[in-house]
Design a protein around this motif. Structure first.
Motif, PDB file in Angstrom:
ATOM      1  N   VAL A 213      86.075 -55.160   4.315  1.00 42.21           N
ATOM      2  CA  VAL A 213      86.908 -56.211   5.049  1.00 42.21           C
ATOM      3  C   VAL A 213      87.048 -55.425   6.426  1.00 42.21           C
ATOM      4  N   LEU A 214      87.872 -54.280   6.250  1.00 36.84           N
ATOM      5  CA  LEU A 214      87.790 -53.368   7.119  1.00 36.84           C
ATOM      6  C   LEU A 214      86.697 -52.820   7.980  1.00 36.84           C
ATOM      7  N   THR A 215      85.828 -52.612   7.292  1.00 42.01           N
ATOM      8  CA  THR A 215      84.575 -52.073   8.145  1.00 42.01           C
ATOM      9  C   THR A 215      83.990 -53.132   8.857  1.00 42.01           C
ATOM     10  N   GLY A 216      83.895 -54.427   8.330  1.00 43.24           N
ATOM     11  CA  GLY A 216      83.518 -55.438   8.852  1.00 43.24           C
ATOM     12  C   GLY A 216      84.477 -55.835  10.319  1.00 43.24           C
ATOM     13  N   LEU A 217      85.689 -55.851  10.035  1.00 38.12           N
ATOM     14  CA  LEU A 217      86.383 -55.864  11.247  1.00 38.12           C
ATOM     15  C   LEU A 217      86.308 -54.835  12.305  1.00 38.12           C
ATOM     16  N   GLY A 218      86.185 -53.455  11.796  1.00 31.62           N
ATOM     17  CA  GLY A 218      85.874 -52.433  12.844  1.00 31.62           C
ATOM     18  C   GLY A 218      84.535 -52.749  13.563  1.00 31.62           C
ATOM     19  N   LEU A 219      83.356 -53.389  12.719  1.00 31.47           N
ATOM     20  CA  LEU A 219      82.284 -53.470  13.553  1.00 31.47           C
ATOM     21  C   LEU A 219      82.360 -54.602  14.558  1.00 31.47           C
ATOM     22  N   LEU A 220      83.149 -55.647  14.126  1.00 28.98           N
ATOM     23  CA  LEU A 220      83.187 -56.786  15.256  1.00 28.98           C
ATOM     24  C   LEU A 220      84.329 -56.228  16.560  1.00 28.98           C
ATOM     25  N   THR A 221      85.131 -55.425  16.205  1.00 27.56           N
ATOM     26  CA  THR A 221      85.566 -54.747  17.270  1.00 27.56           C
ATOM     27  C   THR A 221      84.798 -54.010  18.316  1.00 27.56           C
ATOM     28  N   PHE A 222      83.773 -52.969  17.463  1.00 26.32           N
ATOM     29  CA  PHE A 222      82.984 -52.233  18.244  1.00 26.32           C
ATOM     30  C   PHE A 222      81.892 -53.032  19.058  1.00 26.32           C
ATOM     31  N   ALA A 223      81.596 -54.239  18.440  1.00 21.68           N
ATOM     32  CA  ALA A 223      80.732 -55.141  19.055  1.00 21.68           C
ATOM     33  C   ALA A 223      81.030 -55.643  20.402  1.00 21.68           C
ATOM     34  N   ARG A 224      82.471 -55.977  20.424  1.00 16.11           N
ATOM     35  CA  ARG A 224      83.120 -56.275  21.659  1.00 16.11           C
ATOM     36  C   ARG A 224      83.275 -55.297  22.691  1.00 16.11           C
ATOM     37  N   ILE A 225      83.473 -54.022  22.073  1.00 10.65           N
ATOM     38  CA  ILE A 225      83.427 -52.844  23.152  1.00 10.65           C
ATOM     39  C   ILE A 225      82.110 -52.467  23.667  1.00 10.65           C
ATOM     40  N   THR A 226      81.263 -52.762  22.882  1.00 10.41           N
ATOM     41  CA  THR A 226      79.787 -52.534  23.223  1.00 10.41           C
ATOM     42  C   THR A 226      79.534 -53.588  24.345  1.00 10.41           C
ATOM     43  N   ARG A 227      79.773 -54.983  24.009  1.00 11.93           N
ATOM     44  CA  ARG A 227      79.433 -55.830  25.215  1.00 11.93           C
ATOM     45  C   ARG A 227      80.241 -55.809  26.442  1.00 11.93           C
ATOM     46  N   ALA A 228      81.504 -55.324  26.221  1.00 15.54           N
ATOM     47  CA  ALA A 228      82.210 -54.958  27.467  1.00 15.54           C
ATOM     48  C   ALA A 228      81.695 -53.901  28.210  1.00 15.54           C
ATOM     49  N   GLY A 229      81.218 -52.864  27.687  1.00 10.03           N
ATOM     50  CA  GLY A 229      80.596 -51.739  28.117  1.00 10.03           C
ATOM     51  C   GLY A 229      79.359 -52.104  28.822  1.00 10.03           C
ATOM     52  N   THR A 230      78.470 -52.816  28.358  1.00  8.59           N
ATOM     53  CA  THR A 230      77.243 -53.164  28.732  1.00  8.59           C
ATOM     54  C   THR A 230      77.278 -54.177  30.028  1.00  8.59           C
ATOM     55  N   ALA A 231      78.284 -54.813  29.982  1.00  7.84           N
ATOM     56  CA  ALA A 231      78.756 -55.552  31.238  1.00  7.84           C
ATOM     57  C   ALA A 231      79.314 -54.830  32.393  1.00  7.84           C
ATOM     58  N   MET A 232      80.066 -53.948  32.014  1.00  9.83           N
ATOM     59  CA  MET A 232      80.580 -53.087  33.343  1.00  9.83           C
ATOM     60  C   MET A 232      79.331 -52.167  33.757  1.00  9.83           C
ATOM     61  N   ARG A 233      78.669 -51.829  32.861  1.00 10.55           N
ATOM     62  CA  ARG A 233      77.317 -50.893  33.182  1.00 10.55           C
ATOM     63  C   ARG A 233      76.366 -51.889  34.220  1.00 10.55           C
ATOM     64  N   GLU A 234      76.044 -52.919  33.966  1.00  6.95           N
ATOM     65  CA  GLU A 234      75.414 -53.777  34.554  1.00  6.95           C
ATOM     66  C   GLU A 234      75.872 -54.174  35.993  1.00  6.95           C
ATOM     67  N   ASP A 235      77.399 -54.112  36.026  1.00  5.68           N
ATOM     68  CA  ASP A 235      78.176 -54.437  37.373  1.00  5.68           C
ATOM     69  C   ASP A 235      77.888 -53.278  38.193  1.00  5.68           C
ATOM     70  N   LEU A 236      77.985 -52.120  37.454  1.00  3.71           N
ATOM     71  CA  LEU A 236      77.688 -50.813  38.545  1.00  3.71           C
ATOM     72  C   LEU A 236      76.409 -50.587  38.970  1.00  3.71           C
ATOM     73  N   GLU A 237      75.409 -50.723  37.906  1.00  3.59           N
ATOM     74  CA  GLU A 237      74.057 -50.896  38.314  1.00  3.59           C
ATOM     75  C   GLU A 237      73.748 -51.796  39.686  1.00  3.59           C
ATOM     76  N   GLY A 238      74.374 -53.075  39.451  1.00  2.00           N
ATOM     77  CA  GLY A 238      74.228 -53.861  40.734  1.00  2.00           C
ATOM     78  C   GLY A 238      74.943 -53.408  41.946  1.00  2.00           C
ATOM     79  N   VAL A 239      76.004 -52.639  41.754  1.00  2.00           N
ATOM     80  CA  VAL A 239      76.454 -52.190  43.088  1.00  2.00           C
ATOM     81  C   VAL A 239      75.796 -51.089  43.716  1.00  2.00           C
ATOM     82  N   VAL A 240      75.338 -50.228  42.704  1.00  2.00           N
ATOM     83  CA  VAL A 240      74.589 -49.179  43.362  1.00  2.00           C
ATOM     84  C   VAL A 240      73.078 -49.531  43.790  1.00  2.00           C
TER      85      VAL A 240
END
Length: 207
Positions: free
Chosen positions: A180-207
């Motif tokens: 259960v803790l591993t599953g919750l950790g994966l869900l947390t990292f999934a949100r972090i990865t999605r947020a990081g991807t969105a930020m990266r796409e925004d930066l690439e758009g600015v550049v």
């Protein structure tokens, strides 16, 4: 292309180990199923269950504890010639656990292969990570519930002092804390990865 290659290198040796483990488990499960069908031995043998909720201070005389130590006896029931229904119930818990292990390894293998091919910082990788997290979280709870119910049903069939009820399977239920803790950790990292991807796409758009 270079970035994807770097992502693939970062995923090693995990990707290779998971791929090999998945192939070995699938091969062993398939071979075991084929041998059982060929030999006609599926579900053969005795069905046994330990009643860990009942203990006694009376122990066989062959056990000699050190001074100050005590021995507790736990009932261990076995049906030498179980019927087909009892064998099916006994096998259900083990089968559910094996299926969860193989399916989770398959999703992890799919995640690592996809991340190595498409890149780690992608929306698709975040979605696959989220799927694995939910699968492990929900699957571990379902498997624990199935195992508790099957064990309680087998014990009720073999012991006159036990019955199949909510209280009996709750005593058998072993909560899968780590899964259960591993599953919750994966869900947390999934949100972090999605947020990081969105930020990266925004930066690439600015550049």
């Amino acid at each position: 292309m270079t970035e994807v290659t770097d992502d693939r290198k970062m995923l090693e040796p995990m990707a290779t180990v998971v791929s090999i483990a998945l192939r070995i488990l699938v091969g062993l499960a398939t071979a075991g199923l084929i041998l059982s069908v060929v030999r006609g031995s599926w579900g053969s043998g005795s069905v046994c269950i330990t009643d860990e909720s009942t203990t006694s201070s009376v122990a066989p005389g062959s056990f000699a504890p050190e001074p100050g130590a005590q021995i507790a006896s736990v009932p261990y029931y076995c049906a030498e010639n179980p019927g087909a229904a009892l064998r099916l119930v006994a096998e259900l818990g083990t089968t559910a656990s094996t299926l969860l292990l193989i399916s989770s390894l398959f999703l992890l293998h799919r995640l690592l292969q996809g991340a190595g091919r498409d890149g780690v910082h992608t929306t698709l990788t975040a979605s696959r990570l989220r799927l694995l997290g939910w699968w492990l979280l929900a699957g571990s709870l379902v498997v624990a519930l199935v195992q508790a119910n099957t064990q309680a049903a087998v014990l009720a069939e073999l012991s006159k002092d036990a019955d199949f009820s909510a209280g009996s399977w709750l005593q058998m239920w072993d909560f899968p804390y780590l899964a259960v803790l591993t599953g919750l950790g994966l869900l947390t990292f999934a949100r972090i990865t999605r947020a990081g991807t969105a930020m990266r796409e925004d930066l690439e758009g600015v550049v």
